[in-house]
Design an enzyme around this catalytic site. Structure first.
Site, PDB file in Angstrom:
ATOM      1  N   ASP A 160       0.940  -1.273  -0.159  1.00  0.00           N
ATOM      2  CA  ASP A 160      -0.157  -0.058   0.073  1.00  0.00           C
ATOM      3  C   ASP A 160       0.879   1.317   0.037  1.00  0.00           C
ATOM      4  O   ASP A 160       0.381   2.376  -0.076  1.00  0.00           O
ATOM      5  CB  ASP A 160      -0.960   0.135   1.259  1.00  0.00           C
ATOM      6  CG  ASP A 160      -2.024   1.281   1.266  1.00  0.00           C
ATOM      7  OD1 ASP A 160      -2.728   1.283   0.181  1.00  0.00           O
ATOM      8  OD2 ASP A 160      -2.027   2.024   2.195  1.00  0.00           O
ATOM      9  N   HIS A 167      -1.642   3.843  -1.129  1.00  0.00           N
ATOM     10  CA  HIS A 167      -1.822   4.533   0.186  1.00  0.00           C
ATOM     11  C   HIS A 167      -3.243   4.771   0.539  1.00  0.00           C
ATOM     12  O   HIS A 167      -3.449   5.988   1.115  1.00  0.00           O
ATOM     13  CB  HIS A 167      -0.781   5.782   0.265  1.00  0.00           C
ATOM     14  CG  HIS A 167      -0.397   5.846   1.868  1.00  0.00           C
ATOM     15  ND1 HIS A 167       1.154   6.177   1.941  1.00  0.00           N
ATOM     16  CD2 HIS A 167      -0.785   5.809   2.994  1.00  0.00           C
ATOM     17  CE1 HIS A 167       1.333   6.529   3.241  1.00  0.00           C
ATOM     18  NE2 HIS A 167      -0.077   6.222   3.964  1.00  0.00           N
TER      19      HIS A 167
HETATM   20  P1  NAD Z   1       2.839   2.132  16.719  1.00  0.00           P
HETATM   21  O1  NAD Z   1       3.953   3.144  17.193  1.00  0.00           O
HETATM   22  O2  NAD Z   1       1.711   2.084  17.439  1.00  0.00           O
HETATM   23  O3  NAD Z   1       3.669   0.848  16.719  1.00  0.00           O
HETATM   24  C1  NAD Z   1       4.965   0.543  16.087  1.00  0.00           C
HETATM   25  C2  NAD Z   1       5.470  -0.406  16.738  1.00  0.00           C
HETATM   26  O4  NAD Z   1       6.755  -0.806  15.665  1.00  0.00           O
HETATM   27  C3  NAD Z   1       6.062  -0.073  18.026  1.00  0.00           C
HETATM   28  O5  NAD Z   1       5.723  -1.195  18.892  1.00  0.00           O
HETATM   29  C4  NAD Z   1       7.592  -0.148  17.968  1.00  0.00           C
HETATM   30  O6  NAD Z   1       8.373  -0.667  19.172  1.00  0.00           O
HETATM   31  C5  NAD Z   1       7.847  -1.214  16.662  1.00  0.00           C
HETATM   32  N1  NAD Z   1       9.118  -0.974  16.213  1.00  0.00           N
HETATM   33  C6  NAD Z   1       9.912   0.247  15.886  1.00  0.00           C
HETATM   34  N2  NAD Z   1      10.936   0.057  15.009  1.00  0.00           N
HETATM   35  C7  NAD Z   1      10.869  -1.395  14.752  1.00  0.00           C
HETATM   36  C8  NAD Z   1      11.838  -2.280  13.989  1.00  0.00           C
HETATM   37  N3  NAD Z   1      12.920  -1.835  13.543  1.00  0.00           N
HETATM   38  N4  NAD Z   1      11.565  -3.723  14.178  1.00  0.00           N
HETATM   39  C9  NAD Z   1      10.493  -4.036  14.741  1.00  0.00           C
HETATM   40  N5  NAD Z   1       9.431  -3.293  15.529  1.00  0.00           N
HETATM   41  C10 NAD Z   1       9.801  -1.894  15.509  1.00  0.00           C
HETATM   42  O7  NAD Z   1       2.547   2.574  15.171  1.00  0.00           O
HETATM   43  P2  NAD Z   1       1.210   2.214  14.443  1.00  0.00           P
HETATM   44  O8  NAD Z   1       0.038   3.099  14.624  1.00  0.00           O
HETATM   45  O9  NAD Z   1       0.963   0.691  14.691  1.00  0.00           O
HETATM   46  O10 NAD Z   1       1.632   2.261  13.007  1.00  0.00           O
HETATM   47  C11 NAD Z   1       2.896   1.567  12.443  1.00  0.00           C
HETATM   48  C12 NAD Z   1       3.217   2.372  10.907  1.00  0.00           C
HETATM   49  O11 NAD Z   1       2.139   2.265  10.120  1.00  0.00           O
HETATM   50  C13 NAD Z   1       3.248   3.791  10.968  1.00  0.00           C
HETATM   51  O12 NAD Z   1       4.548   4.129  11.626  1.00  0.00           O
HETATM   52  C14 NAD Z   1       3.010   4.126   9.642  1.00  0.00           C
HETATM   53  O13 NAD Z   1       4.192   4.241   8.873  1.00  0.00           O
HETATM   54  C15 NAD Z   1       2.543   3.366   9.122  1.00  0.00           C
HETATM   55  N6  NAD Z   1       0.812   3.731   8.656  1.00  0.00           N
HETATM   56  C16 NAD Z   1       0.325   3.384   7.554  1.00  0.00           C
HETATM   57  C17 NAD Z   1      -0.695   3.715   7.422  1.00  0.00           C
HETATM   58  C18 NAD Z   1      -1.430   3.649   5.649  1.00  0.00           C
HETATM   59  O14 NAD Z   1      -2.297   4.151   5.383  1.00  0.00           O
HETATM   60  N7  NAD Z   1      -0.706   2.783   4.745  1.00  0.00           N
HETATM   61  C19 NAD Z   1      -1.618   4.590   8.258  1.00  0.00           C
HETATM   62  C20 NAD Z   1      -1.095   4.738   9.236  1.00  0.00           C
HETATM   63  C21 NAD Z   1       0.021   4.158   9.762  1.00  0.00           C
END
Ligand code: NAD
Length: 332
Positions: free
Chosen positions: A258, A295
């Site tokens: 995405d 996205h």
């Molecule tokens: P979050 O902060 O709740 O969770 C992220 C998790 O990843 C945390 O638990 C953190 O400890 C872990 N983490 C960090 N670096 C890591 C690594 N190298 N290896 C393994 N784990 C690692 O964030 P979330 O709300 O779950 O969102 C995650 C990601 O999703 C966002 O950062 C964003 O990039 C993406 N996102 C995409 C969309 C979309 O429309 N496609 C929408 C929202 C968020």
């Protein structure tokens, strides 16, 4: 308070205008992204509201600060597109929407997985042409498969709950294991173990300097032959050239993305009559086992309502002189 809103789409205006009835901000919507080309035109604006592909570089941030901008409000969760050091240096507070609807993104990841596996996108077109054959539509049961989830924050957690419901075995990798997932039978393992043992791998970690190109030739080599990879996180987590090689060698059975590392040149635009000169995305789109969406994982009514509400609420709180306290919360 005047807010300059960049990369504005009609749906943004709909949801933000509705939420703004409560706040009464003056919002100037700009279709263009925020970049050096537009920054000179910003006038009498205290906050800018930006999205995933607006690049808040040092140059842009410095120019914003000269224009008197005090707040950068990201209407998204990820903040990899903002130079936070520069924001701090120029006294601009950055806020984001840390959690709006993790289920929206998790459900889209599942939708992509089900589509690529059961080939409903092909079946849809096929029956409309009165072709009722099943050749080429063979899928596999998700029940009993091993799903590896990298990043078990809000979205990873929501995705895992759905996968457990399908009867999958879930392996997880995160620096901060989630006890509630462990008590539901999720095994936290090393990244290498996850890559080696999973039939399906889904990325739910943020993009950082450390994990840029997390998926590359080396990590792909550790994976089983015939693995399915899903990325709804950020494009920069995957080295596109390496993933194309893995698709050509059939290491990957399927890829659902995405997000794409060069997406700012393409996504959120109708380019149907244009010549696209990005050969990597053209190559990706040529594979029958690649499902690409632009996205849209966040794109639900619930998520857009929450994004608008939380963004304007954050700006309002920052405006009421609690910048110090809020910046600490938001950037944590
Ligand atoms: P979050 O902060 O709740 O969770 C992220 C998790 O990843 C945390 O638990 C953190 O400890 C872990 N983490 C960090 N670096 C890591 C690594 N190298 N290896 C393994 N784990 C690692 O964030 P979330 O709300 O779950 O969102 C995650 C990601 O999703 C966002 O950062 C964003 O990039 C993406 N996102 C995409 C969309 C979309 O429309 N496609 C929408 C929202 C968020």
């Amino acid at each position: 308070m005047k807010i300059a809103f960049f990369s504005a789409k009609e749906y943004d205006k709909t949801f933000f205008n509705l939420a703004n009835k409560q706040f009464g901000f003056e919002i100037q919507y700009h279709e263009t992204h925020l970049g050096p080309h537009i920054v000179d035109l910003i006038k009498d604006v205290q906050a800018v509201c930006v999205f995933v592909n607006d690049k808040l570089t040092r140059e842009v941030i410095e120019a914003l600060s000269k224009k008197g901008v005090k707040i950068i409000a990201l209407r998204c969760a990820g903040f990899n597109n903002v130079d936070l050091e520069a924001a701090k240096e120029f006294g601009i507070t950055v806020c984001r929407v840390p959690s709006y609807s993790p289920e929206a993104v998790a459900e889209h990841a599942v939708a992509m997985l089900l589509t690529i596996n059961r080939k409903t996108h092909k079946a849809y077109n096929r029956v409309r042409e009165q072709n009722f054959s099943l050749d080429g539509l063979l899928g596999y049961n998700l029940n009993g498969k091993t799903v590896g989830v990298i990043g078990t924050g809000k979205i990873g957690h929501a995705f895992i709950k759905i996968m457990l419901g399908f009867g999958c075995k879930v392996l997880a990798y995160d620096v901060f294991p989630d006890d509630s997932l462990i008590s539901n039978g999720v095994d936290y393992v090393t990244l290498e173990e996850l890559l080696r043992q999973s039939d399906i791998i889904s990325l739910h970690c943020p993009l950082t300097k450390e994990n840029h190109y997390l998926i590359n030739n080396k990590t792909l080599a550790l994976m089983q032959n015939g693995v399915t990879l899903i990325n709804t996180s950020r494009g920069g987590l995957i080295n596109t050239e390496d993933i194309i090689s893995a698709l050509k060698s059939k290491k990957l059975a399927a890829l659902c993305i995405d997000v794409y590392e060069q997406e700012e040149h393409l996504f959120f635009k109708d380019l149907s009559m244009e010549i696209i000169d990005d050969d990597k995305i053209q190559r990706l789109m040529s594979f029958p086992n690649v499902l690409l969406t632009a996205h849209q994982a966040f794109f639900t009514q619930e998520a857009l309502t929450e994004i608008a509400q939380v963004t304007l609420d954050s700006i309002s709180k920052l405006d009421k002189n609690c910048m110090e306290e809020h910046s600490k919360i938001i950037l944590a």
